[in-house]
Design a protein around this motif. Structure first.
Motif, PDB file in Angstrom:
ATOM      1  N   VAL A 201       0.831  -1.208   0.000  1.00  0.00           N
ATOM      2  CA  VAL A 201       0.000   0.000   0.000  1.00  0.00           C
ATOM      3  C   VAL A 201       0.866   1.259   0.000  1.00  0.00           C
ATOM      4  CG1 VAL A 201      -1.768   1.288   1.261  1.00  0.00           C
ATOM      5  CG2 VAL A 201      -1.933  -1.203   1.092  1.00  0.00           C
TER       6      VAL A 201
ATOM      7  N   ARG B 206      12.836  -2.396   6.162  1.00  0.00           N
ATOM      8  CA  ARG B 206      13.651  -3.477   5.618  1.00  0.00           C
ATOM      9  C   ARG B 206      14.644  -2.963   4.576  1.00  0.00           C
ATOM     10  NH1 ARG B 206       8.814  -7.699   4.421  1.00  0.00           N
ATOM     11  NH2 ARG B 206       8.151  -5.851   3.286  1.00  0.00           N
TER      12      ARG B 206
ATOM     13  N   ASN C 215       2.463 -15.905  -2.751  1.00  0.00           N
ATOM     14  CA  ASN C 215       1.597 -15.227  -3.707  1.00  0.00           C
ATOM     15  C   ASN C 215       0.321 -14.700  -3.058  1.00  0.00           C
ATOM     16  OD1 ASN C 215       0.592 -17.775  -3.296  1.00  0.00           O
ATOM     17  ND2 ASN C 215       1.265 -18.511  -5.277  1.00  0.00           N
ATOM     18  N   LEU C 216      -0.291 -13.772  -3.747  1.00  0.00           N
ATOM     19  CA  LEU C 216      -1.531 -13.170  -3.269  1.00  0.00           C
ATOM     20  C   LEU C 216      -2.533 -13.171  -4.414  1.00  0.00           C
ATOM     21  CD1 LEU C 216       0.810 -10.558  -2.786  1.00  0.00           C
ATOM     22  CD2 LEU C 216      -0.777 -10.371  -0.908  1.00  0.00           C
ATOM     23  N   ALA C 217      -3.824 -13.152  -4.014  1.00  0.00           N
ATOM     24  CA  ALA C 217      -4.884 -13.065  -5.006  1.00  0.00           C
ATOM     25  C   ALA C 217      -5.232 -11.597  -5.227  1.00  0.00           C
ATOM     26  CB  ALA C 217      -6.109 -13.844  -4.539  1.00  0.00           C
TER      27      ALA C 217
ATOM     28  N   ARG D 130       4.079 -11.762  -4.269  1.00  0.00           N
ATOM     29  CA  ARG D 130       4.168 -10.573  -3.420  1.00  0.00           C
ATOM     30  C   ARG D 130       5.468  -9.811  -3.680  1.00  0.00           C
ATOM     31  NH1 ARG D 130       2.473  -8.711   1.681  1.00  0.00           N
ATOM     32  NH2 ARG D 130       1.270 -10.584   1.991  1.00  0.00           N
TER      33      ARG D 130
ATOM     34  N   ALA E  67      15.354   1.890   7.195  1.00  0.00           N
ATOM     35  CA  ALA E  67      15.000   3.155   7.844  1.00  0.00           C
ATOM     36  C   ALA E  67      13.709   2.999   8.655  1.00  0.00           C
ATOM     37  CB  ALA E  67      14.843   4.247   6.782  1.00  0.00           C
ATOM     38  N   PRO E  68      13.782   2.277   9.799  1.00  0.00           N
ATOM     39  CA  PRO E  68      12.577   2.060  10.604  1.00  0.00           C
ATOM     40  C   PRO E  68      12.134   3.308  11.356  1.00  0.00           C
ATOM     41  CG  PRO E  68      14.491   1.185  11.758  1.00  0.00           C
ATOM     42  CD  PRO E  68      14.975   1.638  10.396  1.00  0.00           C
ATOM     43  N   LEU E  69      10.824   3.543  11.388  1.00  0.00           N
ATOM     44  CA  LEU E  69      10.281   4.584  12.258  1.00  0.00           C
ATOM     45  C   LEU E  69      10.412   4.097  13.700  1.00  0.00           C
ATOM     46  CD1 LEU E  69       8.511   7.261  12.504  1.00  0.00           C
ATOM     47  CD2 LEU E  69       6.620   5.677  12.902  1.00  0.00           C
TER      48      LEU E  69
ATOM     49  N   ALA F 287       1.714   3.410   6.492  1.00  0.00           N
ATOM     50  CA  ALA F 287       1.382   2.231   5.688  1.00  0.00           C
ATOM     51  C   ALA F 287       2.332   1.129   6.140  1.00  0.00           C
ATOM     52  CB  ALA F 287       1.539   2.535   4.205  1.00  0.00           C
ATOM     53  N   ASP F 288       2.520   1.043   7.472  1.00  0.00           N
ATOM     54  CA  ASP F 288       3.546   0.138   7.998  1.00  0.00           C
ATOM     55  C   ASP F 288       2.954  -1.148   8.547  1.00  0.00           C
ATOM     56  OD1 ASP F 288       2.491   1.799   9.961  1.00  0.00           O
ATOM     57  OD2 ASP F 288       4.358   2.047  11.072  1.00  0.00           O
TER      58      ASP F 288
ATOM     59  N   VAL G 249      -3.293   3.829   7.017  1.00  0.00           N
ATOM     60  CA  VAL G 249      -3.968   3.218   5.865  1.00  0.00           C
ATOM     61  C   VAL G 249      -3.574   1.739   5.780  1.00  0.00           C
ATOM     62  CG1 VAL G 249      -4.052   5.365   4.521  1.00  0.00           C
ATOM     63  CG2 VAL G 249      -2.081   3.835   4.277  1.00  0.00           C
TER      64      VAL G 249
ATOM     65  N   ALA H  39      -2.290  -1.314   8.587  1.00  0.00           N
ATOM     66  CA  ALA H  39      -2.026  -0.546   9.813  1.00  0.00           C
ATOM     67  C   ALA H  39      -3.336  -0.042  10.415  1.00  0.00           C
ATOM     68  CB  ALA H  39      -1.100   0.635   9.517  1.00  0.00           C
TER      69      ALA H  39
ATOM     70  N   GLY I 221      -9.391 -13.031   0.533  1.00  0.00           N
ATOM     71  CA  GLY I 221      -8.324 -12.562  -0.354  1.00  0.00           C
ATOM     72  C   GLY I 221      -8.471 -11.088  -0.671  1.00  0.00           C
TER      73      GLY I 221
ATOM     74  N   GLY J 162      -7.303  -8.289   1.629  1.00  0.00           N
ATOM     75  CA  GLY J 162      -6.523  -7.346   2.431  1.00  0.00           C
ATOM     76  C   GLY J 162      -5.775  -6.330   1.573  1.00  0.00           C
TER      77      GLY J 162
ATOM     78  N   ASN K  13      -6.295  -5.820  -1.657  1.00  0.00           N
ATOM     79  CA  ASN K  13      -7.267  -5.146  -2.522  1.00  0.00           C
ATOM     80  C   ASN K  13      -7.905  -3.966  -1.801  1.00  0.00           C
ATOM     81  OD1 ASN K  13      -7.614  -6.809  -5.159  1.00  0.00           O
ATOM     82  ND2 ASN K  13      -7.473  -8.359  -3.558  1.00  0.00           N
TER      83      ASN K  13
HETATM   84  P1  FAD Z   1       2.474  -4.526   4.332  1.00  0.00           P
HETATM   85  O1  FAD Z   1       2.397  -5.068   2.953  1.00  0.00           O
HETATM   86  O2  FAD Z   1       2.623  -5.452   5.471  1.00  0.00           O
HETATM   87  O3  FAD Z   1       3.654  -3.469   4.334  1.00  0.00           O
HETATM   88  C1  FAD Z   1       4.090  -2.825   5.501  1.00  0.00           C
HETATM   89  C2  FAD Z   1       5.481  -2.310   5.246  1.00  0.00           C
HETATM   90  O4  FAD Z   1       5.873  -1.473   6.321  1.00  0.00           O
HETATM   91  C3  FAD Z   1       6.510  -3.419   5.159  1.00  0.00           C
HETATM   92  O5  FAD Z   1       7.330  -3.231   4.043  1.00  0.00           O
HETATM   93  C4  FAD Z   1       7.273  -3.300   6.473  1.00  0.00           C
HETATM   94  O6  FAD Z   1       8.612  -3.729   6.380  1.00  0.00           O
HETATM   95  C5  FAD Z   1       7.185  -1.814   6.724  1.00  0.00           C
HETATM   96  N1  FAD Z   1       7.349  -1.442   8.137  1.00  0.00           N
HETATM   97  C6  FAD Z   1       6.870  -2.069   9.233  1.00  0.00           C
HETATM   98  N2  FAD Z   1       7.217  -1.412  10.351  1.00  0.00           N
HETATM   99  C7  FAD Z   1       7.938  -0.345   9.958  1.00  0.00           C
HETATM  100  C8  FAD Z   1       8.591   0.721  10.662  1.00  0.00           C
HETATM  101  N3  FAD Z   1       8.581   0.795  11.992  1.00  0.00           N
HETATM  102  N4  FAD Z   1       9.230   1.659   9.931  1.00  0.00           N
HETATM  103  C9  FAD Z   1       9.260   1.608   8.577  1.00  0.00           C
HETATM  104  N5  FAD Z   1       8.664   0.622   7.872  1.00  0.00           N
HETATM  105  C10 FAD Z   1       8.016  -0.341   8.553  1.00  0.00           C
HETATM  106  N6  FAD Z   1      -4.411  -9.784   0.495  1.00  0.00           N
HETATM  107  C11 FAD Z   1      -5.126  -9.938  -0.641  1.00  0.00           C
HETATM  108  O7  FAD Z   1      -5.795  -9.003  -1.098  1.00  0.00           O
HETATM  109  N7  FAD Z   1      -5.122 -11.129  -1.318  1.00  0.00           N
HETATM  110  C12 FAD Z   1      -4.400 -12.190  -0.893  1.00  0.00           C
HETATM  111  O8  FAD Z   1      -4.445 -13.269  -1.494  1.00  0.00           O
HETATM  112  C13 FAD Z   1      -3.604 -12.056   0.270  1.00  0.00           C
HETATM  113  N8  FAD Z   1      -2.806 -13.058   0.671  1.00  0.00           N
HETATM  114  C14 FAD Z   1      -1.986 -12.871   1.748  1.00  0.00           C
HETATM  115  C15 FAD Z   1      -1.077 -13.874   2.073  1.00  0.00           C
HETATM  116  C16 FAD Z   1      -0.254 -13.752   3.190  1.00  0.00           C
HETATM  117  C17 FAD Z   1       0.720 -14.844   3.539  1.00  0.00           C
HETATM  118  C18 FAD Z   1      -0.379 -12.587   4.009  1.00  0.00           C
HETATM  119  C19 FAD Z   1       0.470 -12.438   5.255  1.00  0.00           C
HETATM  120  C20 FAD Z   1      -1.269 -11.575   3.663  1.00  0.00           C
HETATM  121  C21 FAD Z   1      -2.074 -11.707   2.525  1.00  0.00           C
HETATM  122  N9  FAD Z   1      -2.933 -10.679   2.107  1.00  0.00           N
HETATM  123  C22 FAD Z   1      -3.663 -10.812   0.960  1.00  0.00           C
HETATM  124  C23 FAD Z   1      -3.024  -9.425   2.857  1.00  0.00           C
HETATM  125  C24 FAD Z   1      -2.051  -8.408   2.296  1.00  0.00           C
HETATM  126  O9  FAD Z   1      -0.756  -8.943   2.309  1.00  0.00           O
HETATM  127  C25 FAD Z   1      -2.088  -7.150   3.137  1.00  0.00           C
HETATM  128  O10 FAD Z   1      -3.397  -6.696   3.288  1.00  0.00           O
HETATM  129  C26 FAD Z   1      -1.250  -6.060   2.454  1.00  0.00           C
HETATM  130  O11 FAD Z   1       0.084  -6.479   2.315  1.00  0.00           O
HETATM  131  C27 FAD Z   1      -1.323  -4.778   3.272  1.00  0.00           C
HETATM  132  O12 FAD Z   1      -0.412  -3.861   2.735  1.00  0.00           O
HETATM  133  P2  FAD Z   1       0.299  -2.791   3.676  1.00  0.00           P
HETATM  134  O13 FAD Z   1       1.170  -2.020   2.772  1.00  0.00           O
HETATM  135  O14 FAD Z   1      -0.735  -2.121   4.482  1.00  0.00           O
HETATM  136  O15 FAD Z   1       1.169  -3.657   4.661  1.00  0.00           O
END
Ligand code: FAD
Ligand code: 8RB
Length: 475
Positions: A16, A37, A52-54, A109, A131-133, A168-169, A322, A325, A334, A336, A338
């Protein structure tokens, strides 16, 4: 501010965060992204495992807005339906939609995240890795900027100003924790009580059938060991396995199982030997395709599943959450990613419309999105029951058969909830509500009939048209 557009700081370059960075930078905002990371384009992703993700219509729509849909689909595998593997029975394919325009896509992914990072940088966003927050001091008044502390080179930290801060963490968000220390967000985490374990079906090495009889006969080539264009489900009542195809011919298999309690649960499967015996009994056909079962079982930890609810996603115009988070959900629809991609589009539109008033944009974002993310959270929980045991229930199957028939006879008035969620961008809350209304009608049409063949289908379709408003679809 730069060129009249606000400067925006995003925490997390996951799915995201990197899409949001792309959309905002494409519209001229100055965007900085801090990711905990290392850069996966340099160091590899998740140790090279293919996960993989859907991807469904909502996610694709968001990618279209960033002009990335075609590039993503090139690396995706089409899944036309669920392939159900009953214990000891014949597999059967339940199509998701009416034709190949209604399919979901299996994407890697790592590949998707790297493509989005490239796009964000191309659009002009700056990505900072390792660069972690670590900490935040939020601005007090509307004019005050936030100060953020970012880890840097192991023991060192750096401080930055961040006018507009977007988290978006992910599900374990550090920004959410910092916001929660400053102000009560009304956070509630509901653990599912079930965990998951990832396993793998490698490509089958079969003699190349297409070449049999020709000079190259006998050469080995990569094949999918089971139907590639499906999402496979092994429903077993209180638990299940699923498998999604990877473009390289392998499948990622996930076992979902209660954490504790009587056998079978993760507590009663302490090691690979016990797990193998369980699979021999319950998933023999899948186990036969998993030569690295023991290694996978030992190497991959049990993941936990939960739903996250927050009453507040933002601190005035200072910070907003967002994606996961803000609203992490269980995986069974499937949706999350999306849902998170829909967030990114909605937020980019709102910030573009009122660049000088992030507080108003954040409030409107929460107002628009929260009922919908609550709805997909509920539907995702419900789909676990449907996937793991509903698919074998005669009443469920009769309802499904009637639903398919009605969507053919009254397509402007009847669409299954699964299709609304996966193949339209109707708001999730609309899909949930409409699904309930359709369900009441289906139950009433089925009442007193042993099977669908006994129902007067012309009369049933007429009732659908009379009792439900037309679907608000553009096509
Ligand atoms: P994330 O993708 O988790 O990204 C968060 C990012 O923030 C990461 O890069 C992390 O390293 C970084 N971060 C964390 N803490 C910090 C910090 N302190 N400082 C800086 N950066 C930080 N969804 C679907 O729609 N379809 C699917 O089929 C599906 N399959 C999935 C399969 C698995 C195994 C998992 C675990 C989830 C699946 N999901 C699926 C859900 C989907 O992965 C999440 O909804 C989506 O990745 C959310 O995106 P995001 O960017 O909010 O979080
Ligand atoms: N998170 C999915 C569906 C619905 C399928 C159907 C279900 C794995 C973790 Cl469990 C699941 C679906 O109703 O027939 N579409 O896409 C993806 C799913 O699981 C993903 C791969 C997953 N998500 C932790 C593991």
């Amino acid at each position: 501010m730069s060129n009249g557009k606000p400067a925006i700081t995003i925490i997390g370059a996951g799915l995201v965060g990197s899409l949001l960075a792309t959309l905002l930078a494409q519209r001229g905002s100055h965007v900085e992204v801090f990711e905990r990371r290392p850069d996966p384009r340099v160091h590899g992703f998740l140790g090279g495992r293919s996960i993989n993700l859907a991807l469904a219509e909502r996610g694709l729509n968001a990618l279209r807005r960033a002009e990335l849909a075609e590039a993503v689909l090139q690396q995706a595998v089409m899944m036309r339906g669920r392939m159900v593997h009953p214990l000891g029975g014949l597999t059967n394919l339940q199509p998701y939609g009416v034709d190949d325009s209604e399919v979901i896509w299996s994407v890697s992914r790592g590949g998707l995240n790297m493509l989005l990072m490239d796009a964000a940088e191309r659009a002009g966003a700056s990505l900072h890795f390792d660069a972690p927050l670590l900490d935040v001091s939020f601005g007090h008044s509307a004019q005050d900027t936030n100060g953020i502390v970012i880890g840097h080179d192991r023991n060192k930290t750096r401080e930055h100003c961040a006018n507009i801060l977007i988290g978006a963490d992910g599900a374990g968000s550090a920004l959410r924790a910092a916001m929660g220390r400053a102000s009560d967000l009304g956070e509630r985490i509901e653990p599912l009580g079930h965990g998951y374990k990832e396993l793998e079906i490698p490509p089958a090495n079969l003699p190349s059938l297409a070449l049999a009889g020709h000079s190259m006969a006998g050469m080995m080539s990569k094949h999918f060991a089971i139907e590639p264009h499906a999402l496979h489900i092994w429903p077993r009542g209180h638990y299940m396995c699923i498998a999604l195809p990877n473009a390289q011919g392998s499948f990622t298999v996930t076992l979902f199982l209660p954490n504790d309690g009587p056998h079978p649960s993760f507590a009663t499967l302490p090691d690979a030997k016990a797990a193998r015996a369980f699979f021999e009994h319950e998933f023999p056909d899948a186990l036969a395709l998993m030569p690295t079962f023991d290694e996978d079982w030992n190497a991959h930890p049990v993941g936990q599943l939960a739903t996250l609810y927050l009453e507040r996603w933002h601190l005035d115009g200072h910070a907003l959450l967002v994606g996961d988070a803000a609203h992490a959900i269980v995986p069974f629809h499937g949706q999350g990613m999306n849902a998170g991609f829909e967030d990114a589009v909605e937020l980019a539109d709102l910030l573009e419309a009122q660049p000088d008033d992030p507080g108003a944009a954040f409030a409107q974002f929460q107002h628009a999105r929260k009922p919908n993310t609550d709805a997909i959270a509920a539907m995702a929980l419900e789909n676990y029951i449907e996937m793991r045991d509903g698919v074998a229930d005669p009443h469920y199957l009769a309802k499904r058969e009637l639903a398919v028939t009605l969507s053919q006879r009254a397509p402007s008035h009847f669409m299954s909830r699964y299709r609304m969620v996966s193949f339209t961008d109707l708001p999730y809350e609309y899909c949930r509500q409409r699904g309930l209304e359709q369900d009441v009608l289906l139950e009433s049409l089925l009442a007193g009939h042993a099977n669908v063949a006994d129902i007067d289908l012309d009369a049933a379709a007429a009732r659908v048209r009379a009792e439900l408003p037309p679907l608000p679809l553009s096509n």
